[in-house]
Design a protein around this motif. Structure first.
Motif, short mmCIF file in Angstrom:
data_model
loop_
_atom_site.label_atom_id
_atom_site.label_comp_id
_atom_site.label_asym_id
_atom_site.label_seq_id
_atom_site.Cartn_x
_atom_site.Cartn_y
_atom_site.Cartn_z
N LYS A 83 0.81 -1.23 0.00
CA LYS A 83 0.00 0.00 0.00
C LYS A 83 0.84 1.28 0.00
N MET A 84 2.03 1.20 0.57
CA MET A 84 2.91 2.38 0.62
C MET A 84 3.69 2.57 -0.67
N MET A 85 3.63 1.57 -1.54
CA MET A 85 4.51 1.53 -2.72
C MET A 85 3.72 1.73 -4.02
N PRO A 86 4.43 2.18 -5.08
CA PRO A 86 3.81 2.06 -6.40
C PRO A 86 3.64 0.56 -6.67
N HIS A 87 2.48 0.15 -7.16
CA HIS A 87 2.26 -1.29 -7.33
C HIS A 87 1.35 -1.59 -8.51
N PHE A 88 1.26 -2.86 -8.83
CA PHE A 88 0.37 -3.35 -9.89
C PHE A 88 -0.70 -4.22 -9.24
N GLN A 89 -1.85 -4.31 -9.89
CA GLN A 89 -2.94 -5.13 -9.35
C GLN A 89 -3.70 -5.85 -10.46
N ILE A 90 -4.19 -7.04 -10.12
CA ILE A 90 -5.22 -7.71 -10.93
C ILE A 90 -6.32 -8.05 -9.94
#
Length: 206
Positions: A83-90
């Motif tokens: 949650k604190m990071m740039p991230h990817f999601q599916i």
């Protein structure tokens, strides 16, 4: 390939009444598939980003009353959380699958990222595929289509990221439920692969 594709039964999980009942169905039907997608894309995202990536399947552990309306697997360069990071999601809502690059409100570098996005607004306006979508709130299914977005509207989103504490920015692609259930596992994986590769420049900017 372990991932077996999404079915109507998966999407129907979000119509089940009651927190315990819905969580049970979610664990049974959807979570194993998100685990499979987690394992599948972690090596590729590590290679594409140049950062060691880890996947995190949503546990919805803090919920005591309201059953989850969506669920997901997230990928970030941190084994403890995303949650604190740039991230990817599916992930899935009842109506569609989402594939995102996201920077949500917990991220400490939001303001900096907002400035970087604003400096690159022309490039992003031109280079983001027109079928992609944007969101400023990961808790709602509503999106803004890139096709038809003006430079000013995009700039407003980037500016909001710098000035509003709860602001977020997500960019990616939605697959309607009707389409998702008809896709073979390979077609689905290929689509995610294309979307993630297209989103890598955004990750690099962050």
């Amino acid at each position: 390939m372990a991932f077996s594709g999404f079915t109507n039964e998966d999407f129907n999980v979000f119509t089940i009444e009651g927190l315990d009942e819905r969580m049970e169905a979610l664990k049974q039907h959807i979570r194993p598939k998100l685990e499979d997608l987690g394992k599948q894309f972690t090596p590729e995202l590590s290679s594409l980003t140049g950062d060691e990536m880890f996947y995190h399947v949503a546990k919805h552990a803090r919920r005591t009353k309201n059953p989850p309306k969506d669920t997901w697997v997230a990928y970030a360069a941190n084994p403890r959380g995303y949650k604190m990071m740039p991230h990817f999601q599916i992930g899935l809502w009842e109506t569609h699958v989402f594939i995102w690059f996201a920077l949500i409100y917990e991220a400490p570098n939001k303001e900096e990222f907002g400035k970087v996005l604003e400096r690159n607004v022309e490039k992003l306006l031109v280079e983001t595929p027109k079928e992609f979508v944007w969101s400023t709130d990961h808790t709602k299914p509503d999106v803004v289509e890139h096709n038809g977005l003006s430079k000013t509207e995009l700039q407003k989103m980037f500016n909001r990221l710098q000035t509003v504490k709860k602001a977020e920015i997500l960019c990616g692609y939605n697959i309607p439920r009707e389409t998702a259930v008809q896709m073979s596992p390979q077609e689905f994986v290929d689509k995610v692969d294309y979307v993630f590769k297209t989103l890598i420049p955004l990750y690099k900017l962050s």
